[in-house]
Design a protein around this motif. Structure first.
Motif, short mmCIF file in Angstrom:
data_model
loop_
_atom_site.label_atom_id
_atom_site.label_comp_id
_atom_site.label_asym_id
_atom_site.label_seq_id
_atom_site.Cartn_x
_atom_site.Cartn_y
_atom_site.Cartn_z
N GLU A 23 -16.45 -22.21 1.02
CA GLU A 23 -17.57 -22.88 1.65
C GLU A 23 -17.66 -22.55 3.15
O GLU A 23 -18.75 -22.43 3.70
CB GLU A 23 -17.45 -24.39 1.46
N GLY A 24 -16.49 -22.37 3.79
CA GLY A 24 -16.49 -22.01 5.20
C GLY A 24 -17.07 -20.63 5.44
O GLY A 24 -17.83 -20.42 6.40
N SER A 43 -13.48 -18.15 16.60
CA SER A 43 -13.68 -19.58 16.82
C SER A 43 -14.81 -20.12 15.95
O SER A 43 -14.72 -21.23 15.41
CB SER A 43 -14.00 -19.83 18.30
N ALA A 44 -15.89 -19.35 15.80
CA ALA A 44 -17.00 -19.77 14.95
C ALA A 44 -16.55 -19.91 13.50
O ALA A 44 -16.92 -20.87 12.80
CB ALA A 44 -18.16 -18.78 15.06
N ARG A 45 -15.72 -18.97 13.04
CA ARG A 45 -15.23 -19.06 11.66
C ARG A 45 -14.29 -20.26 11.50
O ARG A 45 -14.31 -20.96 10.49
CB ARG A 45 -14.52 -17.76 11.26
N ASN A 46 -13.47 -20.51 12.53
CA ASN A 46 -12.57 -21.67 12.47
C ASN A 46 -13.37 -22.97 12.39
O ASN A 46 -13.01 -23.89 11.65
CB ASN A 46 -11.65 -21.69 13.68
N LEU A 47 -14.47 -23.04 13.15
CA LEU A 47 -15.34 -24.22 13.09
C LEU A 47 -15.95 -24.37 11.70
O LEU A 47 -16.01 -25.48 11.16
CB LEU A 47 -16.45 -24.11 14.14
N ALA A 48 -16.38 -23.25 11.11
CA ALA A 48 -16.95 -23.30 9.75
C ALA A 48 -15.90 -23.80 8.76
O ALA A 48 -16.20 -24.63 7.89
CB ALA A 48 -17.45 -21.92 9.35
N TYR A 49 -14.67 -23.33 8.89
CA TYR A 49 -13.59 -23.80 8.02
C TYR A 49 -13.33 -25.29 8.23
O TYR A 49 -13.06 -26.04 7.29
CB TYR A 49 -12.31 -23.02 8.26
N VAL A 80 -7.43 -23.93 11.43
CA VAL A 80 -7.58 -24.58 10.12
C VAL A 80 -6.88 -23.79 9.02
O VAL A 80 -5.99 -24.30 8.34
CB VAL A 80 -9.07 -24.78 9.79
N LEU A 81 -7.27 -22.53 8.85
CA LEU A 81 -6.72 -21.75 7.75
C LEU A 81 -5.23 -21.47 7.97
O LEU A 81 -4.43 -21.51 7.03
CB LEU A 81 -7.49 -20.44 7.58
N GLY A 82 -4.84 -21.19 9.20
CA GLY A 82 -3.43 -20.94 9.49
C GLY A 82 -2.57 -22.14 9.13
O GLY A 82 -1.46 -22.00 8.60
N ALA A 493 -19.99 -33.31 8.86
CA ALA A 493 -19.61 -32.14 8.08
C ALA A 493 -20.47 -32.02 6.83
O ALA A 493 -20.97 -30.95 6.49
CB ALA A 493 -18.13 -32.21 7.70
N ARG A 494 -20.65 -33.15 6.11
CA ARG A 494 -21.45 -33.10 4.89
C ARG A 494 -22.89 -32.68 5.20
O ARG A 494 -23.47 -31.85 4.50
CB ARG A 494 -21.44 -34.47 4.20
N GLU A 495 -23.46 -33.24 6.29
CA GLU A 495 -24.84 -32.93 6.63
C GLU A 495 -25.01 -31.49 7.09
O GLU A 495 -26.07 -30.89 6.90
CB GLU A 495 -25.33 -33.89 7.72
N THR A 496 -23.96 -30.90 7.68
CA THR A 496 -24.02 -29.50 8.09
C THR A 496 -24.26 -28.59 6.89
O THR A 496 -25.04 -27.64 6.94
CB THR A 496 -22.72 -29.09 8.81
N PHE A 497 -23.59 -28.89 5.77
CA PHE A 497 -23.75 -28.06 4.58
C PHE A 497 -25.06 -28.37 3.86
O PHE A 497 -25.71 -27.49 3.32
CB PHE A 497 -22.56 -28.26 3.64
N GLU A 498 -25.47 -29.63 3.91
CA GLU A 498 -26.74 -29.98 3.28
C GLU A 498 -27.91 -29.33 4.00
O GLU A 498 -28.93 -29.02 3.42
CB GLU A 498 -26.91 -31.51 3.28
#
Length: 499
Positions: A23-24, A43-49, A80-82, A493-498
């Motif tokens: 999803e990230g 950093s943008a990818r870390n925020l998405a994760y 996040v992923l690390g 977070a939920r609204e970001t994906f919606e």
């Protein structure tokens, strides 16, 4: 420990990790349709994760991991992923389970991710001073253009950045302020950045008409918010104000809640007529009433109105800011479209040698909160970027009871984005204005130490305020950095994906 529980935990962590990646990556790809500058891609990818991670309610997982001594999920914002990889790998080693090609993050990668926010903070606010990481931002009073010693004292006391509020004074005064700042830098040996704060489409009281010698309003009293430049007082009304944005009155209805002066006056619309709206006071912060003043904010929390993020005045002020500022703040940012308009204006106005000018978004509405991840992606994807939590307007807009919860979420999201945060509005206000702090103000500074910068507003005792805040930050820093948090799901977070 029960090895079966360990295996069950590992399975859950791997499940979370898989959903975060899937999803990230989808969210990052959506964001990257507007190209993200190379320096900000990680950093943008870390925020998405992080947004994918915080969609879920993980409190139970967090509590189950703690006895195993491997849980750092409450502090995973920076990487996040690390962090998920490290937890999975450790659980795999304990249980003897094969976790596939997941490997521990290297110490270098861990350090790089955790240093990203610090590096962005240093670039935005300048070097660390007085053995503290947090910076202090101070709003310049008008006299800072004439009183050099005041500016020098502020810098010596610990001011790292000076805020020039474009809602007040004029370019001549601003230029005098900057001249004094530069002179004081040379004299003290300390750097002090200049932040030009573009006032934006804030609805303010403009002019006041009254038959009262002391124009206070009390509970039950009525006043007029006029849509006219030349006001008249209706029968039975002793106070009228007009506003900087009269067109917003057309959207107001009878029963509408209205708040003036950061919520010091709360009222309700009782009538609408050709002159504007007549409001009745429902509450004031002081029992004997509150004085109505010009140049104070008007908040209409339940009205959905969209004003241009840059007014005609802002456009002129921006011409000055692009030539003199070290960073520029923009008010009432509500969505990524506002950032696009700002970027377009900056693209036209910034001199060639200032094309990388840092920007700061002031978050002060419910809409700005909801859209924060998209705002960060669009703004930080374009240039060095920070967020100011304008707690005064924010509290009036969303309610004081929600402010604590929301400001925590904003801090977490910005940390995941490696974006510095300015903690603003009424910090040690009593100390700055009277010279005497309250206990709650000291606690507020401690809470604000989780941000990268704390902002103080002007007052007769502003130098004392800077000294006290600098001392508190220096002493408290050894006890806490940021905050370990439990992991319920975040509505943002939920609204970001919606979206």
């Amino acid at each position: 420990m029960d090895i079966r529980e360990g295996k069950a935990l590992l399975e859950k962590v791997l499940e979370v990790r898989s959903s975060v990646i899937e999803e990230g990556d989808e969210l990052y790809d959506r964001w990257n349709r507007t190209p993200i500058r190379r320096e900000y891609e990680d950093s943008a990818r870390n925020l998405a994760y992080y947004m994918a991670f915080r969609k879920q309610d993980l409190r139970d997982l967090q509590e189950r991991l703690i006895p195993w001594g491997v849980s750092s999920l409450g502090r995973l914002e920076a990487d996040v992923l690390g962090t998920l990889n490290a937890v999975a790998k450790t659980l795999g080693s304990i249980t003897g389970e094969d976790v596939g090609d997941i490997d521990y993050r290297s110490s270098a990668t861990f350090l790089e991710r955790n240093e990203a926010l610090k590096n962005n903070t240093d670039k935005m606010f300048g070097d660390i001073r007085h053995d503290r990481n947090e910076r202090i931002l101070v709003t310049m009073p008008t006299e800072a253009g004439k009183d050099y010693k005041l500016v020098e004292s502020l810098i010596n006391s610990g001011m790292n950045m000076a805020r020039i509020n474009c809602a007040h004074d004029d370019p001549e005064v601003w230029e005098a302020m900057i001249k004094n700042i530069k002179k004081a830098e040379s004299a003290t040996g300390y750097t002090c950045r200049v932040l030009m704060d573009i006032s934006g489409p804030k609805i303010r009281t403009k002019m006041l008409l009254t038959t009262k010698r002391n124009p206070k309003v009390k509970e039950g009293e009525r006043f007029l918010i006029s849509n006219k430049t030349s006001m008249t007082l209706p029968k039975g009304i002793e106070i009228a104000v007009n506003t900087s944005v009269p067109e917003v009155l057309d959207k107001m209805k009878v029963g509408q809640k209205v708040k003036l002066d950061d919520g010091h006056i709360e009222a309700e619309v009782k009538e609408k007529n050709d002159e504007g709206v007549i409001c009745e006071v429902t509450r004031t912060v002081k029992e004997n009433g509150v004085k109505v003043k010009t140049e104070k904010g008007i908040n209409i929390p339940d009205v959905d109105y969209k004003l241009p993020v840059l007014t005609e005045k802002d456009d002129k002020d921006l011409d000055f800011a692009v030539r003199h500022a070290d960073a520029i703040a923009f008010s009432f940012i509500k969505d990524k479209n506002d950032i696009d308009l700002i970027e377009s204006a900056l693209g036209d106005k910034l001199p060639e040698d200032r094309k990388d000018m840092p920007t700061i978004a002031k978050i002060e509405t419910a809409e700005g909160i909801r859209n924060l991840p998209d705002i960060i992606q669009r703004a930080a994807g374009a240039r060095l970027f920070g967020v100011m939590v304008a707690r005064g307007d924010l509290a009036v807009e969303i309610g004081y009871e929600r402010l604590s919860e929301v400001q925590e979420e904003l801090l977490w999201i910005c940390e995941a984005a490696h974006v510095p945060v300015i903690w603003a509005t009424q910090v040690v206000e009593s100390l700055v204005k009277t010279g005497i702090p309250t206990r709650s103000e000291i606690s507020d500074v401690v809470a604000g130490s989780r941000a990268e910068c704390i902002m103080l507003n002007k007052g007769d005792y502003i130098v004392d305020g800077v000294e006290v805040v600098a001392d508190i930050l220096k002493k408290f820093e050894v006890h806490q950095y940021k905050k370990t948090a439990m992991l319920r799901s975040l509505s943002i977070a939920r609204e970001t994906f919606e979206g």
